[in-house]
Design a protein around this motif. Structure first.
Motif, mmCIF file in Angstrom:
data_model
loop_
_atom_site.group_PDB
_atom_site.id
_atom_site.type_symbol
_atom_site.label_atom_id
_atom_site.label_comp_id
_atom_site.label_asym_id
_atom_site.label_seq_id
_atom_site.Cartn_x
_atom_site.Cartn_y
_atom_site.Cartn_z
ATOM 1 N N ALA A 222 50.748 -21.133 24.830
ATOM 2 C CA ALA A 222 49.839 -22.221 24.230
ATOM 3 C C ALA A 222 48.269 -22.074 24.064
ATOM 4 C CB ALA A 222 49.949 -23.379 25.442
ATOM 5 N N ASP A 223 47.928 -22.522 23.019
ATOM 6 C CA ASP A 223 46.596 -22.544 22.795
ATOM 7 C C ASP A 223 45.996 -23.765 22.665
ATOM 8 O OD1 ASP A 223 44.135 -21.420 21.921
ATOM 9 O OD2 ASP A 223 45.117 -19.885 20.476
ATOM 10 N N ILE A 224 45.041 -24.109 23.202
ATOM 11 C CA ILE A 224 44.133 -25.359 23.247
ATOM 12 C C ILE A 224 43.248 -25.492 21.918
ATOM 13 C CG2 ILE A 224 44.058 -25.716 25.427
ATOM 14 C CD1 ILE A 224 41.138 -25.903 25.562
ATOM 15 N N VAL A 225 42.895 -24.086 21.222
ATOM 16 C CA VAL A 225 42.317 -24.138 20.053
ATOM 17 C C VAL A 225 42.883 -24.908 19.167
ATOM 18 C CG1 VAL A 225 41.231 -22.693 18.094
ATOM 19 C CG2 VAL A 225 40.830 -22.125 20.688
ATOM 20 N N TYR A 226 42.379 -25.758 17.988
ATOM 21 C CA TYR A 226 43.283 -26.276 16.983
ATOM 22 C C TYR A 226 42.739 -26.042 15.712
ATOM 23 C CZ TYR A 226 40.197 -30.206 17.789
ATOM 24 O OH TYR A 226 38.894 -31.185 17.652
ATOM 25 N N ASN A 227 41.613 -25.545 15.619
ATOM 26 C CA ASN A 227 40.911 -24.851 14.246
ATOM 27 C C ASN A 227 40.459 -23.536 14.136
ATOM 28 O OD1 ASN A 227 39.971 -25.174 11.883
ATOM 29 N ND2 ASN A 227 38.083 -26.380 12.424
ATOM 30 N N PRO A 228 41.590 -22.636 13.743
ATOM 31 C CA PRO A 228 42.544 -22.945 12.941
ATOM 32 C C PRO A 228 43.953 -23.307 13.858
ATOM 33 C CG PRO A 228 42.608 -20.599 13.224
ATOM 34 C CD PRO A 228 41.376 -21.046 13.930
ATOM 35 N N LEU A 229 44.773 -24.028 13.146
ATOM 36 C CA LEU A 229 45.888 -24.661 14.001
ATOM 37 C C LEU A 229 46.756 -23.375 14.321
ATOM 38 C CD1 LEU A 229 47.082 -27.328 14.664
ATOM 39 C CD2 LEU A 229 48.189 -27.383 12.673
ATOM 40 N N GLU A 230 46.995 -22.651 13.390
ATOM 41 C CA GLU A 230 48.072 -21.361 14.247
ATOM 42 C C GLU A 230 46.929 -20.250 14.349
ATOM 43 O OE1 GLU A 230 50.517 -18.904 11.593
ATOM 44 O OE2 GLU A 230 51.976 -19.358 13.141
ATOM 45 N N THR A 231 46.596 -20.152 15.478
ATOM 46 C CA THR A 231 45.400 -18.753 15.877
ATOM 47 C C THR A 231 46.350 -17.784 15.622
ATOM 48 O OG1 THR A 231 46.259 -19.258 18.367
ATOM 49 C CG2 THR A 231 44.302 -20.562 17.390
ATOM 50 N N ALA A 232 45.313 -16.642 15.740
ATOM 51 C CA ALA A 232 45.929 -15.328 16.026
ATOM 52 C C ALA A 232 46.956 -15.140 17.065
ATOM 53 C CB ALA A 232 44.924 -14.378 16.017
ATOM 54 N N LEU A 233 46.594 -15.695 18.181
ATOM 55 C CA LEU A 233 47.487 -15.664 19.234
ATOM 56 C C LEU A 233 48.709 -16.139 19.081
ATOM 57 C CD1 LEU A 233 47.444 -15.055 22.518
ATOM 58 C CD2 LEU A 233 46.914 -17.416 22.878
ATOM 59 N N LEU A 234 48.850 -17.535 18.480
ATOM 60 C CA LEU A 234 49.912 -18.336 18.272
ATOM 61 C C LEU A 234 50.794 -17.602 17.183
ATOM 62 C CD1 LEU A 234 49.140 -21.909 18.407
ATOM 63 C CD2 LEU A 234 49.976 -20.507 20.323
ATOM 64 N N LYS A 235 50.193 -16.967 16.166
ATOM 65 C CA LYS A 235 50.725 -16.130 15.065
ATOM 66 C C LYS A 235 51.683 -14.864 15.800
ATOM 67 C CE LYS A 235 48.654 -16.304 11.194
ATOM 68 N NZ LYS A 235 47.553 -16.124 10.231
ATOM 69 N N ALA A 236 51.048 -14.165 16.575
ATOM 70 C CA ALA A 236 51.444 -12.988 17.300
ATOM 71 C C ALA A 236 52.864 -13.529 18.226
ATOM 72 C CB ALA A 236 50.647 -12.390 17.865
ATOM 73 N N ALA A 237 52.666 -14.709 18.879
ATOM 74 C CA ALA A 237 53.677 -15.338 19.765
ATOM 75 C C ALA A 237 54.837 -15.628 18.797
ATOM 76 C CB ALA A 237 53.224 -16.349 20.384
ATOM 77 N N HIS A 238 54.642 -16.113 17.721
ATOM 78 C CA HIS A 238 55.654 -16.498 16.888
ATOM 79 C C HIS A 238 56.458 -15.354 16.309
ATOM 80 C CE1 HIS A 238 53.806 -20.435 15.472
ATOM 81 N NE2 HIS A 238 54.698 -20.959 16.275
ATOM 82 N N ALA A 239 55.700 -14.574 16.119
ATOM 83 C CA ALA A 239 56.189 -12.910 15.620
ATOM 84 C C ALA A 239 57.136 -12.586 16.703
ATOM 85 C CB ALA A 239 55.017 -11.916 15.160
ATOM 86 N N ARG A 240 56.920 -12.548 17.935
ATOM 87 C CA ARG A 240 57.720 -12.312 19.143
ATOM 88 C C ARG A 240 58.905 -13.078 19.108
ATOM 89 N NH1 ARG A 240 56.014 -10.396 24.433
ATOM 90 N NH2 ARG A 240 58.098 -10.336 24.331
ATOM 91 N N GLY A 241 59.026 -14.234 18.559
ATOM 92 C CA GLY A 241 59.822 -15.319 19.031
ATOM 93 C C GLY A 241 59.956 -16.033 19.969
ATOM 94 N N LEU A 242 58.398 -16.028 20.680
ATOM 95 C CA LEU A 242 58.209 -16.853 21.913
ATOM 96 C C LEU A 242 58.010 -18.396 21.083
ATOM 97 C CD1 LEU A 242 55.605 -14.620 23.612
ATOM 98 C CD2 LEU A 242 58.369 -14.679 23.774
#
Ligand code: ATR
Length: 284
Positions: A222-242
């Motif tokens: 989870a990231d509480i940052v919303y600007n950008p909506l998809e942070t680099a952290l969330l992008k990396a998590a998506h890429a791992r299928g989390l």
């Protein structure tokens, strides 16, 4: 609730406040509920905060959202505090009623509601959780995770002293273990949830660099940052299928009880509201 709902005013107090999405969100709900009222941005400098808040009930304000840097000042001037405000030492919602200023913290329930919606409460319940940061946002999230019953909360902050202070002050509420920034192996071992509460990864700030590969495959991020909506952290998590949760959910859910307290109707967090906010973010 049967409070009068028309002709009421509310706003968001911050310094600065021009970037806030709250006016857009509350104005949408006012329209949805056919309430004749207004919600406005209120840029108020710290030295004027108490004086301005004191005048607001006289001008017909039902209350206000409180954002950076005023949450501790709002805590200090509230005549009453709800449980989450007392636990976090911060007030993000003021309600003017019965001649008093009532301070509430809806960040705790806002994070919990967003977590339930986007990831599910299981991740927090099973624990351990890892929280990055030890500021005001971290306090709200640690309280929310402790309420979810997640066991150990590993708190990692660049300034370790701050993590230790937070752990001590929440000792009666949460089982917090401070871990040094960079000790990702210990922090991530067996973790079920990682939450970024720092400003890293936000537009214009430094990127957040954590080795996500060390997180277990059944964890969520989870990231509480919303600007950008998809942070680099969330992008990396998506890429791992989390499973992931972005910061917009917390922003929308913390506003629900505030709107209800001021305008007497409980609004809904809908995909349409989310779309409106996402479009505004992209426009900005
Ligand atoms: P808030 O009340 O919104 O949480 P804050 O109190 O300013 O804001 O806290 C910001 C958090 O981001 C802190 O945990 C801060 O770490 P420090 O306590 O060490 O200052 C963290 N943070 C900000 N910039 C950082 C950076 N470049 N690297 C690591 N952490 C950072």
């Amino acid at each position: 609730m049967s409070a009068p709902t028309n002709g009421r005013l509310a706003g968001v107090i911050g310094w600065p406040v021009h970037h806030s999405l709250s006016p857009l969100m509350h104005s949408y709900w006012l329209r949805q509920h056919g309430i004749v009222g207004a919600y406005v941005p209120l840029p108020i400098a710290p030295e004027n905060f108490a004086r301005c808040v004191g005048a607001m009930p006289l001008m017909g304000f039902a209350g206000a959202s409180i954002t950076v840097p005023h949450k501790e000042a709002a805590f200090a001037l509230s005549a009453t505090l709800d449980e989450d405000a007392r636990a976090t030492g911060a007030v993000n919602t003021l309600l003017f009623a019965d001649g008093f200023v009532h301070g509430r913290n809806t960040d705790v329930s806002g994070f919990a509601a967003s977590l339930a919606e986007q990831i599910g409460t299981d991740a927090a319940r099973r624990g351990p959780s890892v929280v990055l940061g030890a500021g005001g946002a971290a306090r709200a999230i640690v309280v929310a995770l402790a309420r979810a019953g997640g066991g150990e909360i590993r708190l990692i902050n660049r300034t370790k002293d701050r993590a230790e202070t937070l752990a001590r002050s929440l000792a009666g509420i949460a089982n917090v273990r401070p871990i040094a920034w960079g000790n990702w192996t210990d922090a991530f071992a067996g973790a079920k949830l990682l939450v970024n509460t720092t400003s890293l990864g936000m537009m214009g700030k430094d990127p957040l660099d954590v080795p996500l590969a060390a997180l277990p495959g059944d964890s969520a991020v989870a990231d509480i940052v919303y600007n950008p909506l998809e942070t680099a952290l969330l992008k990396a998590a998506h890429a791992r299928g989390l499973k992931t949760m972005d910061g917009l959910g917390m922003l929308m859910h913390q506003a629900v009880p505030a709107f209800a307290a001021w305008f007497g109707m409980t609004p809904k967090v809908t995909p349409e509201l989310r779309d409106i906010l996402v479009k505004a973010l992209y426009r900005a």
